[in-house]
Design an enzyme around this catalytic site. Structure first.
Site, mmCIF file in Angstrom:
data_model
loop_
_atom_site.group_PDB
_atom_site.id
_atom_site.type_symbol
_atom_site.label_atom_id
_atom_site.label_comp_id
_atom_site.label_asym_id
_atom_site.label_seq_id
_atom_site.Cartn_x
_atom_site.Cartn_y
_atom_site.Cartn_z
ATOM 1 C CE LYS A 46 -4.224 -1.734 2.198
ATOM 2 N NZ LYS A 46 -5.118 -1.608 3.367
ATOM 3 C CG HIS A 79 -7.329 -10.140 3.075
ATOM 4 N ND1 HIS A 79 -6.447 -9.421 2.301
ATOM 5 C CD2 HIS A 79 -7.292 -9.572 4.306
ATOM 6 C CE1 HIS A 79 -5.921 -8.455 3.033
ATOM 7 N NE2 HIS A 79 -6.409 -8.526 4.242
ATOM 8 C CE1 TYR A 107 -4.447 -11.987 10.601
ATOM 9 C CE2 TYR A 107 -3.199 -9.971 10.892
ATOM 10 C CZ TYR A 107 -4.047 -10.756 10.152
ATOM 11 O OH TYR A 107 -4.510 -10.288 8.954
#
Length: 298
Positions: free
Chosen positions: A172, A244, A279
């Protein structure tokens, strides 16, 4: 309404913030919602006249339309970026979004696949078909490197360093990062590049892209989504997955295996470690075992 300011904002997002076309469109879409709100009231206020109360009324309007909290948060983020740009250009003296807070969002745990399910996805690919080896390599690279789907479609041969087992990824904001790539992924890539892709007729301008479609052009994002969906159907997977999901699985498996959070942040290309922290959830089965084994009331 505000066309010259919007044009300048668009250039600012593209040139100074190096955002992708999709991101720029999202910001402009958020701004368009504010314009729609004023138009519904038959108003066309000057930017210098917009107050905090106007924006609070706008958020209430979004609420009444049934807009989800996550969408509201994104719209507010887009408006903050717009008014920040106006302040930088000294087009306004006060930022009316400074006191506007986005709604609190629950941090939903992303779906993940276990290693058995990932192996099943790869095994479901017919390697005898022309695209079979390419698709096996795609799944291995998505899972083995934790890439976003756009990062995968933009991967280039010139950014592959098999000797040191790294690949350069453009993330990004055009930020570059080096990501380790495992032996299995490298082996499948080598087979695809030297035995399949080498025989393809490649369209001009696509020579350096690793993954190509049957017309010799760079693969699209939607092609990767369709591949993942079809493989899920083929193995009878009940979970709803996307490209994803393999990135989520990559991060989750690393952290559950004891990987350092900062290292995972670096590999995922997260600008903030807060994003990576999602996560760090512990396996629910393990939690159940701990309760059963150690809690006196179990």
């Amino acid at each position: 309404m505000w066309q010259s300011y919007i044009k300048g904002f668009k250039s600012y997002l593209k040139l100074e913030r190096s955002l992708s076309g999709n991101s720029v469109d999202a910001y402009l879409g958020d701004l368009d919602k504010l314009i729609q709100y004023f138009q519904s009231l038959s108003l066309e206020p000057k930017l210098t006249d917009i107050k905090v109360a106007d924006l609070k009324s706008f958020i209430s309007w979004l609420n009444e339309l049934g807009t989800q909290a996550s969408t509201q948060a994104r719209v507010i983020s887009g408006l903050k970026a717009f008014f920040k740009y106006l302040m930088l250009e000294e087009l306004i003296q006060n930022d009316p979004t400074a006191l506007i807070e986005a709604p609190k969002l629950s941090r939903k745990l992303p779906d993940t696949l276990n290693i058995h399910e990932i192996n099943e996805l790869i095994s479901a690919i017919d390697a005898s078909k022309p695209e079979g080896m390419r698709n096996k390599a795609i799944i291995e690279v998505l899972y083995g490197c934790g890439l976003r789907v756009t990062e995968l479609t933009e991967l280039k041969i010139s950014n592959l360093y098999p000797q040191i087992e790294f690949v350069k990824v453009i993330g990004k904001g055009n930020k570059e990062r080096l990501v380790p790539i495992g032996g299995v992924a490298l082996k499948l890539l080598d087979i695809y590049l030297t035995q399949v892709r080498v025989h393809m007729s490649i369209k001009k301008g696509n020579e350096d892209f690793i993954f190509l479609n049957r017309f010799g052009a760079k693969l699209s994002r939607i092609s990767i989504f369709n591949l993942i969906k079809s493989l899920a159907v083929a193995i009878g997977l009940k979970k709803t997955i996307s490209p994803h999901t393999l990135r989520h699985s990559f991060a989750t498996h690393l952290i559950e295996g004891g990987a350092d959070l900062r290292a995972v942040q670096e590999m995922l290309g997260h600008s903030s470690i807060t994003t990576t922290e999602i996560y760090t959830h512990v396996d629910r089965d393990y939690l159940r075992e701990v309760i059963t084994q150690f809690h006196p009331r179990s």
